[in-house]
Design a protein around this motif. Structure first.
Motif, PDB file in Angstrom:
ATOM      1  N   GLY A 133      -7.360   9.765  -7.476  1.00  0.00           N
ATOM      2  CA  GLY A 133      -6.472   8.608  -7.434  1.00  0.00           C
ATOM      3  C   GLY A 133      -5.169   8.852  -8.166  1.00  0.00           C
ATOM      4  N   ASN A 134      -5.245   9.477  -9.333  1.00  0.00           N
ATOM      5  CA  ASN A 134      -4.029   9.759 -10.096  1.00  0.00           C
ATOM      6  C   ASN A 134      -3.099  10.706  -9.344  1.00  0.00           C
ATOM      7  OD1 ASN A 134      -3.877   8.437 -12.816  1.00  0.00           O
ATOM      8  ND2 ASN A 134      -5.940   9.249 -12.932  1.00  0.00           N
ATOM      9  N   VAL A 144      -1.488   8.728  -6.369  1.00  0.00           N
ATOM     10  CA  VAL A 144      -0.531   7.739  -6.869  1.00  0.00           C
ATOM     11  C   VAL A 144       0.714   8.447  -7.407  1.00  0.00           C
ATOM     12  CG1 VAL A 144      -0.125   6.026  -8.697  1.00  0.00           C
ATOM     13  CG2 VAL A 144      -2.184   5.897  -7.268  1.00  0.00           C
ATOM     14  N   THR A 158      -2.574   2.969  -3.439  1.00  0.00           N
ATOM     15  CA  THR A 158      -3.748   2.738  -4.279  1.00  0.00           C
ATOM     16  C   THR A 158      -4.886   2.115  -3.474  1.00  0.00           C
ATOM     17  OG1 THR A 158      -2.309   2.454  -6.200  1.00  0.00           O
ATOM     18  CG2 THR A 158      -4.556   1.594  -6.377  1.00  0.00           C
ATOM     19  N   THR A 177      -6.161   4.474  -0.585  1.00  0.00           N
ATOM     20  CA  THR A 177      -6.923   5.594  -1.144  1.00  0.00           C
ATOM     21  C   THR A 177      -8.306   5.114  -1.567  1.00  0.00           C
ATOM     22  OG1 THR A 177      -4.910   6.694  -1.879  1.00  0.00           O
ATOM     23  CG2 THR A 177      -6.960   7.366  -2.954  1.00  0.00           C
ATOM     24  N   ILE A 225      -9.781   4.735  -9.072  1.00  0.00           N
ATOM     25  CA  ILE A 225      -8.624   4.884  -8.175  1.00  0.00           C
ATOM     26  C   ILE A 225      -7.705   3.685  -8.349  1.00  0.00           C
ATOM     27  CG2 ILE A 225      -7.886   4.957  -5.756  1.00  0.00           C
ATOM     28  CD1 ILE A 225     -10.535   6.510  -5.195  1.00  0.00           C
ATOM     29  N   ILE A 226      -8.275   2.494  -8.424  1.00  0.00           N
ATOM     30  CA  ILE A 226      -7.468   1.283  -8.620  1.00  0.00           C
ATOM     31  C   ILE A 226      -6.747   1.349  -9.966  1.00  0.00           C
ATOM     32  CG2 ILE A 226      -7.547  -1.241  -8.863  1.00  0.00           C
ATOM     33  CD1 ILE A 226      -8.105  -0.298  -6.004  1.00  0.00           C
ATOM     34  N   SER A 277      -5.751   3.901 -11.440  1.00  0.00           N
ATOM     35  CA  SER A 277      -4.689   4.907 -11.347  1.00  0.00           C
ATOM     36  C   SER A 277      -3.365   4.311 -10.880  1.00  0.00           C
ATOM     37  CB  SER A 277      -5.088   6.021 -10.367  1.00  0.00           C
ATOM     38  OG  SER A 277      -6.250   6.664 -10.791  1.00  0.00           O
ATOM     39  N   GLY A 278      -3.443   3.325 -10.003  1.00  0.00           N
ATOM     40  CA  GLY A 278      -2.220   2.747  -9.453  1.00  0.00           C
ATOM     41  C   GLY A 278      -1.721   1.508 -10.156  1.00  0.00           C
TER      42      GLY A 278
END
Length: 184
Positions: free
Chosen positions: A39-40, A43, A68, A71, A106-107, A109-110
């Motif tokens: 995720g990072n 993003v 975000t 993904t 992942i969430i 990350s954004g």
């Protein structure tokens, strides 16, 4: 598995459960770590691809949030389908719920880069600083991934772990540059 390996495995599992809760297995901790790094990187690629004009006119905010969310959804869908192999319908449903939980990094990350794109769109900070700080914090998250993993597993971080985080951040930056050059 040898008795020593089994003991190390159980000790590691206990530390992970202590950090994340009693229901977290090593596989789930591994999945969350993969989602965090994946995720990072994606993003960061989205942050690198935006322009100052898109920050001012909300396009960057939409791009970061869309990257975000899509993904996250793609990750859950792909893992959900892959993990259905050899499972009953009930097991698949239970696993899908866990897969959603494992993809939450992942969430995360954004979230911060989206906030900085929002601040840029609202003219609270300049587009330049929105992009630099939003992307810079993602790089810091990647650089500290090894330290976070060591903490999660109950081990003391060493200089080697810190350096491996810098290598991860550098490798991620190379991936981002290639992605931006060839796809944006």
């Amino acid at each position: 598995m040898s008795p020593d390996a089994a003991a190390r495995h159980e000790s590691l599992l206990e530390r992970v459960r202590k950090h994340h809760g009693p229901d977290v297995t090593l596989d789930h901790a591994r999945n969350r770590t993969s989602a965090y790094i994946y995720g990072n990187i994606l993003v960061l690629a989205a942050v690198a691809a935006v322009s100052p004009d898109s920050i001012l006119h909300w396009g960057a905010f939409v791009a970061i949030v869309a990257t975000t969310v899509t993904t996250f959804l793609a990750h859950v869908l792909a893992h959900g389908i892959g993990q259905q192999i050899g499972r009953s319908d009930e097991e698949s449903r239970l696993h899908l719920a866990q897969e959603i939980r494992d993809a939450v990094p992942i969430i995360s990350s954004g979230a911060v880069p989206a906030l900085f794109m929002l601040l840029g769109a609202l003219h609270v900070i300049s587009p330049f600083w929105a992009q630099v700080v939003g992307g810079g914090l993602v790089v810091v998250r990647l650089a500290l991934a090894g330290v976070l993993i060591e903490r999660m597993t109950g081990r003391r971080s060493s200089w080697g772990v810190l350096w491996s985080g810098f290598v991860l951040a550098f490798a991620s930056a190379v991936i981002v540059v290639l992605k931006v050059l060839f796809t944006h």
